[in-house]
Design a protein around this motif. Structure first.
Motif, PDB file in Angstrom:
ATOM      1  N   ASP A 161     -18.332 -17.222  20.999  1.00 12.86           N
ATOM      2  CA  ASP A 161     -18.353 -16.985  22.441  1.00 12.86           C
ATOM      3  C   ASP A 161     -18.499 -15.501  22.797  1.00 12.86           C
ATOM      4  N   GLY A 162     -18.713 -14.662  21.781  1.00 14.09           N
ATOM      5  CA  GLY A 162     -18.921 -13.240  22.025  1.00 14.09           C
ATOM      6  C   GLY A 162     -17.669 -12.394  21.960  1.00 14.09           C
ATOM      7  N   HIS A 163     -16.495 -13.030  21.876  1.00 12.37           N
ATOM      8  CA  HIS A 163     -15.251 -12.262  21.755  1.00 12.37           C
ATOM      9  C   HIS A 163     -15.222 -11.534  20.418  1.00 12.37           C
ATOM     10  N   ASP A 164     -14.716 -10.314  20.424  1.00 11.51           N
ATOM     11  CA  ASP A 164     -14.682  -9.512  19.196  1.00 11.51           C
ATOM     12  C   ASP A 164     -13.232  -9.202  18.823  1.00 11.51           C
ATOM     13  N   PRO A 165     -12.603 -10.043  17.995  1.00 13.81           N
ATOM     14  CA  PRO A 165     -11.200  -9.834  17.627  1.00 13.81           C
ATOM     15  C   PRO A 165     -10.961  -8.576  16.805  1.00 13.81           C
ATOM     16  N   SER A 166     -12.016  -7.974  16.288  1.00 12.56           N
ATOM     17  CA  SER A 166     -11.829  -6.791  15.442  1.00 12.56           C
ATOM     18  C   SER A 166     -11.155  -5.656  16.207  1.00 12.56           C
ATOM     19  N   HIS A 167     -11.358  -5.593  17.518  1.00 17.03           N
ATOM     20  CA  HIS A 167     -10.735  -4.518  18.293  1.00 17.03           C
ATOM     21  C   HIS A 167      -9.213  -4.690  18.338  1.00 17.03           C
ATOM     22  N   ASP A 168      -8.756  -5.940  18.417  1.00 17.42           N
ATOM     23  CA  ASP A 168      -7.319  -6.201  18.355  1.00 17.42           C
ATOM     24  C   ASP A 168      -6.762  -5.843  16.987  1.00 17.42           C
ATOM     25  N   ILE A 169      -7.539  -6.097  15.943  1.00 13.36           N
ATOM     26  CA  ILE A 169      -7.104  -5.766  14.588  1.00 13.36           C
ATOM     27  C   ILE A 169      -7.008  -4.256  14.419  1.00 13.36           C
ATOM     28  N   ARG A 170      -7.963  -3.530  14.942  1.00 18.79           N
ATOM     29  CA  ARG A 170      -7.914  -2.064  14.869  1.00 18.79           C
ATOM     30  C   ARG A 170      -6.664  -1.539  15.564  1.00 18.79           C
ATOM     31  N   ALA A 171      -6.350  -2.112  16.717  1.00 21.60           N
ATOM     32  CA  ALA A 171      -5.159  -1.691  17.446  1.00 21.60           C
ATOM     33  C   ALA A 171      -3.890  -2.009  16.662  1.00 21.60           C
ATOM     34  N   CYS A 172      -3.889  -3.154  15.967  1.00 22.81           N
ATOM     35  CA  CYS A 172      -2.725  -3.536  15.176  1.00 22.81           C
ATOM     36  C   CYS A 172      -2.524  -2.582  14.003  1.00 22.81           C
ATOM     37  N   PHE A 173      -3.601  -2.184  13.355  1.00 25.99           N
ATOM     38  CA  PHE A 173      -3.484  -1.193  12.282  1.00 25.99           C
ATOM     39  C   PHE A 173      -2.893   0.106  12.819  1.00 25.99           C
ATOM     40  N   ALA A 174      -3.373   0.554  13.976  1.00 29.00           N
ATOM     41  CA  ALA A 174      -2.857   1.793  14.565  1.00 29.00           C
ATOM     42  C   ALA A 174      -1.369   1.662  14.880  1.00 29.00           C
ATOM     43  N   GLU A 175      -0.963   0.509  15.363  1.00 27.02           N
ATOM     44  CA  GLU A 175       0.437   0.271  15.711  1.00 27.02           C
ATOM     45  C   GLU A 175       1.341   0.367  14.493  1.00 27.02           C
TER      46      GLU A 175
ATOM     47  N   PHE B 227     -20.622  -9.561  11.782  1.00 22.50           N
ATOM     48  CA  PHE B 227     -19.565  -9.021  10.927  1.00 22.50           C
ATOM     49  C   PHE B 227     -19.143  -7.619  11.360  1.00 22.50           C
ATOM     50  N   ARG B 228     -17.877  -7.318  11.078  1.00 25.18           N
ATOM     51  CA  ARG B 228     -17.320  -5.981  11.258  1.00 25.18           C
ATOM     52  C   ARG B 228     -16.566  -5.618   9.988  1.00 25.18           C
ATOM     53  N   VAL B 229     -16.641  -4.345   9.618  1.00 28.41           N
ATOM     54  CA  VAL B 229     -15.933  -3.848   8.442  1.00 28.41           C
ATOM     55  C   VAL B 229     -15.159  -2.601   8.850  1.00 28.41           C
ATOM     56  N   GLY B 230     -13.868  -2.612   8.600  1.00 28.28           N
ATOM     57  CA  GLY B 230     -13.031  -1.465   8.936  1.00 28.28           C
ATOM     58  C   GLY B 230     -12.404  -0.865   7.693  1.00 28.28           C
ATOM     59  N   MET B 231     -12.090   0.427   7.786  1.00 28.59           N
ATOM     60  CA  MET B 231     -11.387   1.122   6.699  1.00 28.59           C
ATOM     61  C   MET B 231     -10.314   1.993   7.338  1.00 28.59           C
TER      62      MET B 231
ATOM     63  N   VAL C 151       0.842  -1.194   0.000  1.00 22.78           N
ATOM     64  CA  VAL C 151       0.000   0.000   0.000  1.00 22.78           C
ATOM     65  C   VAL C 151       0.876   1.242   0.000  1.00 22.78           C
ATOM     66  N   LEU C 152       0.561   2.188  -0.861  1.00 29.32           N
ATOM     67  CA  LEU C 152       1.298   3.443  -0.937  1.00 29.32           C
ATOM     68  C   LEU C 152       0.941   4.363   0.232  1.00 29.32           C
ATOM     69  N   ALA C 153       1.746   5.388   0.433  1.00 26.96           N
ATOM     70  CA  ALA C 153       1.456   6.382   1.465  1.00 26.96           C
ATOM     71  C   ALA C 153       0.073   6.985   1.235  1.00 26.96           C
ATOM     72  N   ASP C 154      -0.694   7.100   2.310  1.00 27.47           N
ATOM     73  CA  ASP C 154      -2.075   7.602   2.290  1.00 27.47           C
ATOM     74  C   ASP C 154      -3.041   6.633   1.614  1.00 27.47           C
ATOM     75  N   GLY C 155      -2.564   5.443   1.265  1.00 32.03           N
ATOM     76  CA  GLY C 155      -3.449   4.440   0.683  1.00 32.03           C
ATOM     77  C   GLY C 155      -4.452   3.932   1.701  1.00 32.03           C
ATOM     78  N   ILE C 156      -5.506   3.327   1.205  1.00 35.74           N
ATOM     79  CA  ILE C 156      -6.627   2.894   2.039  1.00 35.74           C
ATOM     80  C   ILE C 156      -6.752   1.371   2.006  1.00 35.74           C
ATOM     81  N   VAL C 157      -7.002   0.796   3.178  1.00 35.41           N
ATOM     82  CA  VAL C 157      -7.248  -0.636   3.316  1.00 35.41           C
ATOM     83  C   VAL C 157      -8.656  -0.848   3.857  1.00 35.41           C
ATOM     84  N   ILE C 158      -9.414  -1.717   3.228  1.00 33.49           N
ATOM     85  CA  ILE C 158     -10.736  -2.132   3.718  1.00 33.49           C
ATOM     86  C   ILE C 158     -10.621  -3.596   4.140  1.00 33.49           C
ATOM     87  N   TRP C 159     -11.077  -3.909   5.341  1.00 31.88           N
ATOM     88  CA  TRP C 159     -10.929  -5.259   5.873  1.00 31.88           C
ATOM     89  C   TRP C 159     -12.198  -5.693   6.607  1.00 31.88           C
ATOM     90  N   THR C 160     -12.323  -6.990   6.830  1.00 32.42           N
ATOM     91  CA  THR C 160     -13.480  -7.520   7.545  1.00 32.42           C
ATOM     92  C   THR C 160     -13.022  -8.519   8.597  1.00 32.42           C
TER      93      THR C 160
END
Length: 217
Positions: free
Chosen positions: A160-174, A190-194, A145-154
Motif C-alpha cells: 500500500d506504499g507504507h514504508d515501515p523502514s522509517h519507524d525502524i530507523r527511529a527505533c534504532f535511534a531511540e 527494499f531498504r537497507v540500513g546500517m 552487539v558490543l559498544a560501537d558495533g555495527i548492525v546491518i538490517w533490511t
C-alpha cells in the motif's frame, strides 16, 4: 512459518530481481562494516548473522576480505536445508572460523552462551515479524552487539506504499544507535540500513532465558 523459504531464495538467481539487488547493497555495506567495525586487541572481529539463510550475503564477503582469518562468524538459520547449504559453502570457501547453527534465531535461549559481536546482520527479519517484535528485538540488541558495533538490517515497503523502514530507523535511534547509511531505491521496495551502537550502557543485563525475541508471521 508458512512461507516456502527455499522457493524464496530462488529469486536470488535472477540478477535483476529486487532480492538480488538488495543482496548487492547488503554485501556493499558489509564490506564497509568489516573495515569500520571495532575489533579486539588482536585485530579480530566477531560477526553474528540472524536468520542467515544460506549465508550468501556473508560468506563470499568474508572469503574476499581476508579468507575469514580475522572474523569469527556465527550464522543462525532455522531451516535445516538452508543451514546445511551455508555450512557447505563455508567449507568450500575455506572459512574454518565460521559456525553455522540450525537453531531458532527468535528464541533467546539460542544466544545464552554467545559473546556479543562487533558486527551483526538482521536481514530478511523485520519484514516477517510484527512491529512489536521489531521494537523488542532492537531493544535487545545491546546484549548481542558490543559498544560501537555495527548492525546491518533490511526491510521492504508494503504493497500500500507504507514504508515501515522509517519507524525502524527511529527505533534504532531511540535505543542508542546512529545511522551510518540508508539505501532506499525509488524503483524498488527494499531498504537497507546500517547503524552503529554508540550508547551501549556500561552494564548490560544478560539475555533472559526462555524468552521469545521475535516470531515469524
Amino acid at each position: 512459518m508458512t512461507k516456502d523459504w527455499l522457493r524464496w531464495h530462488q529469486d536470488y538467481d535472477s540478477p535483476n530481481s529486487s532480492l538480488a539487488r538488495r543482496l548487492r547493497v547488503v554485501q556493499h555495506d558489509l564490506r564497509r562494516a568489516l573495515t569500520e567495525a571495532p575489533h579486539d586487541a588482536h585485530g579480530r572481529r566477531r560477526l553474528i548473522s540472524i536468520c542467515a539463510g544460506d549465508g550468501r550475503d556473508v560468506l563470499p564477503i568474508l572469503a574476499e576480505h581476508d579468507g575469514g582469518r580475522t572474523i569469527e562468524a556465527l550464522l543462525i538459520e532455522r531451516d535445516p536445508t538452508l543451514s546445511q547449504r551455508a555450512r557447505t559453502a563455508a567449507i568450500g570457501l575455506g572459512l574454518p572460523r565460521t559456525d553455522v547453527r540450525t537453531a531458532d534465531a527468535g528464541a533467546t535461549d539460542t544466544y545464552l552462551h554467545i559473546q556479543p559481536a562487533h558486527l551483526l546482520l538482521t536481514c530478511g527479519v523485520f519484514g516477517n515479524i510484527t512491529i512489536n517484535d521489531v521494537g523488542r528485538t532492537i531493544a535487545m540488541l545491546h546484549t548481542l552487539v558490543l559498544a560501537d558495533g555495527i548492525v546491518i538490517w533490511t526491510r521492504g515497503r508494503t504493497d500500500d506504499g507504507h514504508d515501515p523502514s522509517h519507524d525502524i530507523r527511529a527505533c534504532f535511534a531511540e535505543h542508542g544507535f546512529i545511522e551510518m547509511s540508508f539505501t532506499s531505491p525509488a524503483d524498488a521496495r527494499f531498504r537497507v540500513g546500517m547503524h552503529r551502537l554508540t550508547a551501549r550502557p556500561a552494564t548490560v543485563p544478560p539475555m533472559p532465558p526462555g524468552t521469545r525475541m521475535f516470531s515469524f508471521i
